[in-house]
Design a protein around this motif. Structure first.
Motif: not given
Length: 783
Positions: A353-355, A386-389, A489-492, A513-515
């Motif tokens: 998460n630091y990156v 982890r990325a989806r999260e 997150i909505s910005e993405f 939800f980032c699929i």
């Protein structure tokens, strides 16, 4: 002889030399939807054609023995008839009448540095420096402008750099010592293992060529040293200036620390820092970072430079324990101390998460996405989930409803905002109907508006009351930060996202939800120069390259196991179906299979199941039928001490066999290292498919449309990687010998056999306990 060069950003220079006072992370009123970048962009846009925004400036300041490379980005450079103006934009919660030209020494210092460099580059004798303050509650601006002669700026820079000289000298001495040690460094083992040189060469070429590399390297190759060693060599040749070793688990961080210990034993001088989460490293029982509550926050910046000097002169091995030791000695916050140390570290060992996480990544390094860093991503198969999260966010109706009840006697405007959100979510619950969920490919803009209104109303009240003991404050704070995270997150949100609304009884959950995290991961990797993704299980590589943000120009290698395949007895029991609909009929059969598998050699065995329910049902039947066999079972939630106790039961040369029951994909199915006779067999029940759910089906539908591989992407590939990880617990060294038994009829299907790694080509099928026993008896006799 060419002078050595030390690079430092202007912001870091100013903060290091001039900072003082307390850490105070109490909330300040800062309309989060107009934070940082947005405020800058808004002011820059309003400033017209004569306003050049985000101007990169750099200057090599010559000293006697080395050069200091100063660099940064000026918010704006304005061309006016009266002359050139350097503009520095700052957002503030303070009323503008309290801000004058003495308000912030650091703000002026940063802008004057830019002005100095601009004057030199453009041969100017004088220039204006301007601070533009944006009051985020009233959205008013206040501009403070001063003229400066070049001579005055030159004297200021000289004084600033004189104070930095002690740090620069310390840095230069370290760099010389480090670079010399890197040139002389040899691989810290007498010989390369099979596949190890190939991996090291591929990693080095990838870093030098500024590419990405995806590596499947089975256990035993030595992935950590084979990626760190070439990265260190590339570092010494100035291809990169910092290494980030990224991992999901504490145990893999320790492996990286051990690799550096081996290189240090071979002569390497290299500063490594292990970052620990604030909640874990904080000295207080409760993490409250303000001077009224914490003595380590009070006066932290008055003491931290002494702490930095002390630790940097005495240690290059900046582990959690050493950081805590020096933080206590100098009475500074260990977490903020560690973040400061990161600027001086050559390698940072830390969580993904630091990156990658847009909410918490290390902005001190990645603000401009132009760092010459190498990212080494360990256990990269874990990064998918982890990325989806990290790229997803959710809010729940219950949390807002509880906050509304808690606030009813305090602030009517906030209660009104919370009530509107609650009402909106009640309407969503009705829309979910009998199915219990809705999937929108678009965004809920009305919900965004309601959350923005709530944040605006809540901020002012939270700021005024955060030091008071008010009932309901914590509930409000929780939903406040939840709303901020959701809107961040909505910005993405794009076509790789859906808005997933789920209703269970009275509760409603709304999730962005980032699929498909591939695009955002690829963008995050651009914060550095190069990346190496590696794991024992990236099967199939094409899937992981796609989902982790790779492209056709990136490299990949799939290495063979360095171990003798004859030392692994790999059997497939295909006479049993563990599909969900067939599980009730499989319990007794599996009990007998386990008994047969562990009966031919005394030792420790692990049996992995697809769920706790399945595991517990078989465990109770096994215990009832074979009480004489020592058994142990994984609990659904275990403390660190309980986990350690679980693993400590795996001792070699026990008087009788031990059978432990665990869960696929759980804490004991990867990342544990039970070498030798501590573990001689693994029995894997089922193909490891993720539990069927609406979210997994959303992933399946998305990839079915994208590449026609929906079921594989959502279920089969993640499941098979759990199987491979669990099987990898058995053979951990060249001297290990053991068995792996795969139990499910699907393992005999071609689609699954195609996913078997190369060192599984010798697998044999068995269709009865008698055949299983015969195969095992023969294998153990051969050993």
């Amino acid at each position: 002889m060419e002078k050595a060069q030390i690079k430092i950003s202007i912001r870091n220079l100013v903060e290091l030399v001039l900072r003082s006072g307390d850490i105070d992370n109490r909330l300040v009123s800062s309309n989060r939807m107009l934070e940082g970048t947005r405020i800058h962009q808004r002011i820059q846009k309003e400033s017209g054609d004569k306003y050049a925004k985000e101007v990169y400036l750099s200057f090599d300041y010559q000293l006697e023995s080395f050069t200091i490379r100063l660099e940064g980005r000026a918010d704006g450079i304005i061309t006016e008839p009266e002359g050139m103006v350097i503009d520095e934009i700052k957002s503030t919660a303070r009323p503008l009448e309290y801000i004058d030209d003495e308000f912030s020494l650091l703000h002026w210092a940063q802008a004057k540095c830019y002005a100095y460099i601009y004057c030199i580059q453009n041969e100017l004798k004088d220039i204006f420096v301007q601070l533009t303050y944006f009051q985020i509650d009233t959205e008013e601006k206040k501009i403070i402008r001063k003229p400066f002669a070049f001579q005055e700026l030159q004297e200021f820079m000289s004084g600033l750099l004189d104070r930095y000289l002690v740090w620069a000298s310390m840095s230069d001495s370290w760099n010389t010592l480090r670079d010399m040690s890197i040139r002389e460094l040899r691989f810290p083992f007498e010989n390369y293992r099979k596949g190890q040189r190939e991996l090291a060469v591929a990693a080095y070429k990838t870093i030098v060529q500024e590419k990405k590399l995806f590596v499947q390297a089975p256990t035993g190759i030595g992935k950590t040293i084979s990626t760190l060693f070439p990265a260190v060599k590339a570092f010494g040749e100035q291809h990169i200036s910092k290494i980030f070793y990224l991992t999901a688990k504490t145990i893999t961080r320790q492996v990286a620390e051990e690799a550096f210990s081996k290189m240090r034993a071979a002569g390497l001088k290299f500063r490594t820092l292990t970052l620990t989460a604030k909640e874990k490293i904080c000295f207080r029982d409760e993490v409250i970072c303000n001077p009224d509550f914490c003595e380590y926050a009070r006066g932290h910046y008055n003491r931290v430079n002494d702490a930095l000097t002390d630790i940097l002169q005495n240690s290059e091995y900046l582990t959690r324990e050493i950081i805590e030791e020096y933080a206590r000695k100098h009475r500074v916050c260990p977490f903020e101390f560690a973040l400061d140390l990161s600027l001086w570290a050559d390698c940072i060992i830390c969580d993904y998460n630091y990156v990658f996480d847009p909410r918490v990544y290390l902005k001190r390094f990645f603000l401009n996405n132009d760092g010459d860093y190498a990212f080494l991503v360990d256990e990269a198969h874990n990064l998918v989930d982890r990325a989806r999260e990290m790229f997803s966010a959710q809010i729940s109706k219950a949390a807002f409803f509880e906050a509304k009840k808690a606030m009813k006697n305090h602030q009517p405007k906030i209660v009104k905002c919370l009530n509107r959100i609650n009402t909106y979510m009640v309407a969503l619950r009705k829309q979910c109907g009998e199915e219990g969920f809705i999937i929108h490919k678009s965004e809920l803009s009305d919900l965004y508006r309601l959350l923005n209104n709530f944040i605006t109303e809540a901020e002012e009240w939270i700021v005024k009351n955060q030091n008071k003991d008010i009932e309901g404050f914590e509930q409000l704070l929780e939903v406040y930060f939840s709303a901020i995270s959701f809107l961040k997150i909505s910005e993405f949100f794009d076509n790789r996202y859906v808005t997933f609304i789920e209703a269970v009884r009275s509760e409603v959950r709304v999730k962005l939800f980032c699929i498909d995290p591939s695009y955002l991961l690829a963008e995050a990797v651009k914060r550095g120069k190069t990346a190496v993704f590696f794991s024992a299980t990236l099967t199939p590589l094409s899937y992981f390259m796609d989902i982790l943000g790779g492209d056709s120009e990136d490299y990949n290698i799939n290495l063979c196991s360095p171990f003798d395949s004859r030392k692994l007895c790999l059997l497939v029991e295909s006479g049993v179906s563990t599909k969900y609909k067939n599980r009730e009929n499989s319990y007794d059969s599996i009990v007998e299979i386990i008994k047969a598998a562990v009966g031919k050699r005394r030792g420790n065995y692990l049996v992995y199941f697809p769920s706790y329910k399945y595991m517990n049902e078989v465990y109770s039947r096994f215990l009832e039928k074979y009480p004489e066999i020592e058994t142990f079972v994984q609990e659904s939630s275990m403390t660190e001490e309980e986990r350690e106790s679980f693993l400590n039961r795996f001792q070699p040369d026990k008087a009788a066999s031990m059978v432990c029951f665990g869960v696929l994909g759980g804490i004991f199915s990867e990342g544990i290292d039970l070498k030798g006779d501590r573990l001689i067999g693994a029995i894997i029940i089922g193909v490891g498919l993720p539990q069927i759910s609406v979210e997994q089906d959303i992933i399946m539908d998305y990839f079915q449309r994208k590449n026609g591989m929906g079921y594989e992407n959502a279920y089969m590939y993640p499941g098979m990687n759990k199987v491979l990880q669990a099987a990898g617990r058995v053979i951990r060294s060249e001297s290990d010998r053991g068995m792996v038994l795969l139990v499910d009829e699907r393992f005999s299907h071609r689609t699954y056999k195609n996913l078997f790694p190369k060192h599984w080509e010798h697998s044999r099928g068995v269709r009865s306990t008698a055949e299983l026993q015969a195969r095992l008896e023969q294998f153990w006799k051969e050993g």
